[in-house]
Design a protein around this motif. Structure first.
Motif, PDB file in Angstrom:
ATOM      1  N   PRO A 193       0.817  -1.219   0.000  1.00 17.65           N
ATOM      2  CA  PRO A 193       0.000   0.000   0.000  1.00 17.65           C
ATOM      3  C   PRO A 193       0.851   1.270   0.000  1.00 17.65           C
ATOM      4  O   PRO A 193       2.007   1.259   0.429  1.00 17.65           O
ATOM      5  CB  PRO A 193      -0.807  -0.123   1.303  1.00 17.65           C
ATOM      6  CG  PRO A 193      -0.755  -1.562   1.671  1.00 17.65           C
ATOM      7  CD  PRO A 193       0.560  -2.068   1.171  1.00 17.65           C
ATOM      8  N   ALA A 194       0.242   2.364  -0.445  1.00 15.34           N
ATOM      9  CA  ALA A 194       0.950   3.638  -0.539  1.00 15.34           C
ATOM     10  C   ALA A 194       1.486   4.101   0.812  1.00 15.34           C
ATOM     11  O   ALA A 194       2.549   4.722   0.896  1.00 15.34           O
ATOM     12  CB  ALA A 194       0.022   4.703  -1.132  1.00 15.34           C
ATOM     13  N   THR A 243       5.131   2.114   1.604  1.00 17.65           N
ATOM     14  CA  THR A 243       6.398   2.154   0.870  1.00 17.65           C
ATOM     15  C   THR A 243       7.406   3.179   1.390  1.00 17.65           C
ATOM     16  O   THR A 243       8.608   2.891   1.377  1.00 17.65           O
ATOM     17  CB  THR A 243       6.149   2.349  -0.641  1.00 17.65           C
ATOM     18  OG1 THR A 243       5.153   3.359  -0.866  1.00 17.65           O
ATOM     19  CG2 THR A 243       5.682   1.053  -1.276  1.00 17.65           C
ATOM     20  N   GLU A 255      12.384   5.707  -1.860  1.00 18.91           N
ATOM     21  CA  GLU A 255      11.145   5.565  -2.603  1.00 18.91           C
ATOM     22  C   GLU A 255      11.287   6.400  -3.868  1.00 18.91           C
ATOM     23  O   GLU A 255      11.702   7.561  -3.832  1.00 18.91           O
ATOM     24  CB  GLU A 255       9.951   6.048  -1.781  1.00 18.91           C
ATOM     25  CG  GLU A 255       8.628   5.820  -2.489  1.00 18.91           C
ATOM     26  CD  GLU A 255       7.439   6.335  -1.688  1.00 18.91           C
ATOM     27  OE1 GLU A 255       6.422   5.622  -1.606  1.00 18.91           O
ATOM     28  OE2 GLU A 255       7.524   7.463  -1.150  1.00 18.91           O
ATOM     29  N   PRO A 292       6.629   3.393  -5.594  1.00 14.53           N
ATOM     30  CA  PRO A 292       5.677   3.840  -4.571  1.00 14.53           C
ATOM     31  C   PRO A 292       4.356   3.087  -4.662  1.00 14.53           C
ATOM     32  O   PRO A 292       3.864   2.815  -5.760  1.00 14.53           O
ATOM     33  CB  PRO A 292       5.501   5.332  -4.880  1.00 14.53           C
ATOM     34  CG  PRO A 292       5.934   5.511  -6.285  1.00 14.53           C
ATOM     35  CD  PRO A 292       6.946   4.447  -6.564  1.00 14.53           C
ATOM     36  N   GLY A 293       3.786   2.758  -3.518  1.00  8.10           N
ATOM     37  CA  GLY A 293       2.506   2.069  -3.489  1.00  8.10           C
ATOM     38  C   GLY A 293       1.411   2.902  -4.131  1.00  8.10           C
ATOM     39  O   GLY A 293       1.398   4.136  -4.025  1.00  8.10           O
ATOM     40  N   GLY A 294       0.503   2.244  -4.831  1.00  9.20           N
ATOM     41  CA  GLY A 294      -0.608   2.929  -5.472  1.00  9.20           C
ATOM     42  C   GLY A 294      -0.254   3.578  -6.790  1.00  9.20           C
ATOM     43  O   GLY A 294      -1.116   4.190  -7.435  1.00  9.20           O
ATOM     44  N   MET A 295       0.998   3.454  -7.212  1.00  8.82           N
ATOM     45  CA  MET A 295       1.463   4.098  -8.445  1.00  8.82           C
ATOM     46  C   MET A 295       2.152   3.064  -9.333  1.00  8.82           C
ATOM     47  O   MET A 295       2.336   1.917  -8.952  1.00  8.82           O
ATOM     48  CB  MET A 295       2.433   5.239  -8.118  1.00  8.82           C
ATOM     49  CG  MET A 295       1.886   6.271  -7.148  1.00  8.82           C
ATOM     50  SD  MET A 295       0.514   7.234  -7.836  1.00  8.82           S
ATOM     51  CE  MET A 295       1.426   8.373  -8.875  1.00  8.82           C
ATOM     52  N   ALA A 347       0.033   7.402 -12.157  1.00  4.96           N
ATOM     53  CA  ALA A 347      -1.062   6.766 -11.418  1.00  4.96           C
ATOM     54  C   ALA A 347      -1.453   5.444 -12.055  1.00  4.96           C
ATOM     55  O   ALA A 347      -1.803   4.484 -11.367  1.00  4.96           O
ATOM     56  CB  ALA A 347      -2.268   7.696 -11.352  1.00  4.96           C
ATOM     57  N   LYS A 403      -0.769  -2.157  -8.086  1.00  2.00           N
ATOM     58  CA  LYS A 403      -0.171  -0.822  -8.101  1.00  2.00           C
ATOM     59  C   LYS A 403       0.780  -0.735  -6.923  1.00  2.00           C
ATOM     60  O   LYS A 403       0.323  -0.539  -5.791  1.00  2.00           O
ATOM     61  CB  LYS A 403      -1.254   0.258  -7.986  1.00  2.00           C
ATOM     62  CG  LYS A 403      -2.207   0.329  -9.164  1.00  2.00           C
ATOM     63  CD  LYS A 403      -3.200   1.464  -8.977  1.00  2.00           C
ATOM     64  CE  LYS A 403      -4.175   1.555 -10.132  1.00  2.00           C
ATOM     65  NZ  LYS A 403      -5.117   2.666  -9.960  1.00  2.00           N
ATOM     66  N   PRO A 404       2.069  -0.924  -7.149  1.00  2.00           N
ATOM     67  CA  PRO A 404       2.751  -1.014  -8.442  1.00  2.00           C
ATOM     68  C   PRO A 404       2.661  -2.394  -9.074  1.00  2.00           C
ATOM     69  O   PRO A 404       2.417  -3.384  -8.382  1.00  2.00           O
ATOM     70  CB  PRO A 404       4.200  -0.691  -8.077  1.00  2.00           C
ATOM     71  CG  PRO A 404       4.330  -1.209  -6.668  1.00  2.00           C
ATOM     72  CD  PRO A 404       3.009  -0.939  -6.006  1.00  2.00           C
TER      73      PRO A 404
END
Length: 372
Positions: free
Chosen positions: A220-221, A224, A241, A257-260, A277, A285-286
């Motif tokens: 998760p974002a 990271t 990161e 990075p988490g979520g990206m 994104a 993600k990632p």
């Protein structure tokens, strides 16, 4: 035979909720509940569950202390529940280092788009880790120090037990001599079991490791930044990161990075990172596939890519693109994986040239990278 589960949480509502979800699966059975870590330690020894679900913040004894005690005395697969906050991330990483195998956000809506999907995911995670034999964790003690020559990696004897959560490999992988091929970048993709595996590998790298490293860990974002900071404190190489515009440097590792999504663009010697994104319909993600695919178009054959433990098949298609461009692909072997999903997908597709145990992976990478 059903997988026996011990549910540990100081909230009666959450204990009941988790117990109900677990009990809906015919392959799972709740054999007890505990309201704090001290009770969990006692019940783990008495009931001998196949899996424990564990909260972090509890009275009397917190979840991290409970994990340490359980793993030291009666090792069992443990799934942590964590809040998606900075403090939650640090605590979860502490729990994984103490021996927990995996984690999930405590708010189920953070892990799935609907209730049924969240239920299936929790049940799947419990069943997956419940099939693993675990052993007492081995805590590394590494700090940044003077560089050591990358051409002379230290050979470490194979331990009779793997890192926390891994199984014993009866026949350690045989590592061939370095191929003599030259590289410009190292890629590592992983998921479940990855934080401990990455820590074990990267802490063996010298400060003057000759290539940049891209790390893709399903996380998760909120986690990271804390994970990158932890790795940087433990490793001799620099770990951060990743951010858009990062120019890749040798001896530096960049965590997606988490979520990206992390992609490589042409620029300079090694390239420049672009963080986006990504599409909403992407499962990860990632995503290992996205990063690997972008590197195949920029550095291609000059790439050494490694797939470590993890669920699913993320990394297979990206590895296929890398392989077609002449890159070298390695996979972690089944015996040392927490979950032999991602490495199996790559190996079964004929993309990996070697399956390597986690205990041998760092030395193998250093040996192969010494020509770069």
């Amino acid at each position: 035979m059903s997988i026996k589960v011990l549910v540990v949480d100081d909230s009666s509502f959450f204990r009941r909720r988790v117990s109900e979800i677990v009990s809906k699966d015919p392959d799972l059975e709740v054999i007890g509940t505990a309201v704090n870590g001290a009770e969990a330690v006692k019940m783990a020894a008495e009931l001998k569950p196949n899996v424990i679900t564990m909260d972090i913040e509890m009275p009397v004894m917190d979840g991290i202390s409970a994990v340490r005690e359980i793993m030291a005395n009666t090792p069992v697969p443990i799934l942590m529940f964590s809040s998606l906050t900075h403090d939650g991330a640090k605590a979860t990483l502490d729990a994984l280092e103490a021996g927990a195998l995996d984690f999930l956000p405590k708010r189920f809506e953070d892990i799935a788009t609907n209730k049924d999907e969240a239920i299936r995911l929790l049940q799947q995670r419990i069943k997956t880790i419940g099939r693993r034999r675990v052993y007492k964790p081995i805590t590394p003690s590494v700090t940044k120090s003077a560089p050591t020559p990358v051409s002379r990696p230290v050979t470490t004897p194979v331990s009779p037990r793997a890192v926390s959560g891994s199984v014993v490999s009866p026949k350690p992988s045989i590592i061939n001599r370095a191929s003599g091929k030259k590289y410009r970048i190292l890629l590592i993709g992983t998921s479940t079991g990855g934080p401990v595996a990455l820590q074990k590998i990267l802490t063996k790298f010298p400060q003057n490791y000759p290539h940049p490293i891209l790390l893709i860990q399903h996380m998760p974002a909120a986690f990271t930044p804390a994970f990158a900071s932890r790795l940087n404190a433990l490793c001799q190489i620099e770990v951060k990161e990743a951010v858009s515009g990062d120019q890749l440097k040798a001896g530096h590792a960049y965590l997606a990075p988490g979520g990206m999504q992390m992609m490589l663009e042409r620029a300079g010697t090694h390239g420049r990172l672009k963080i986006v994104a990504g599409s909403e319909d992407m499962n990860y993600k990632p995503s290992v596939d996205i990063t690997f695919a972008s590197v195949s178009k920029v550095l291609g054959k000059d790439t050494l890519a490694v797939i470590l433990t993890g669920m699913g098949a993320d990394g297979r298609e990206g590895s296929r693109m890398l392989k077609s461009s002449g890159a070298t692909i390695w996979a972690q072997d089944e015996a040392s994986c927490i979950v032999y999903g991602m490495p199996q997908a790559v190996t079964a597709a004929g993309l990996s040239s070697q399956s390597i145990g986690l205990e041998q992976m760092a030395d193998a990478i250093l040996r192969e990278s010494s020509n770069g």
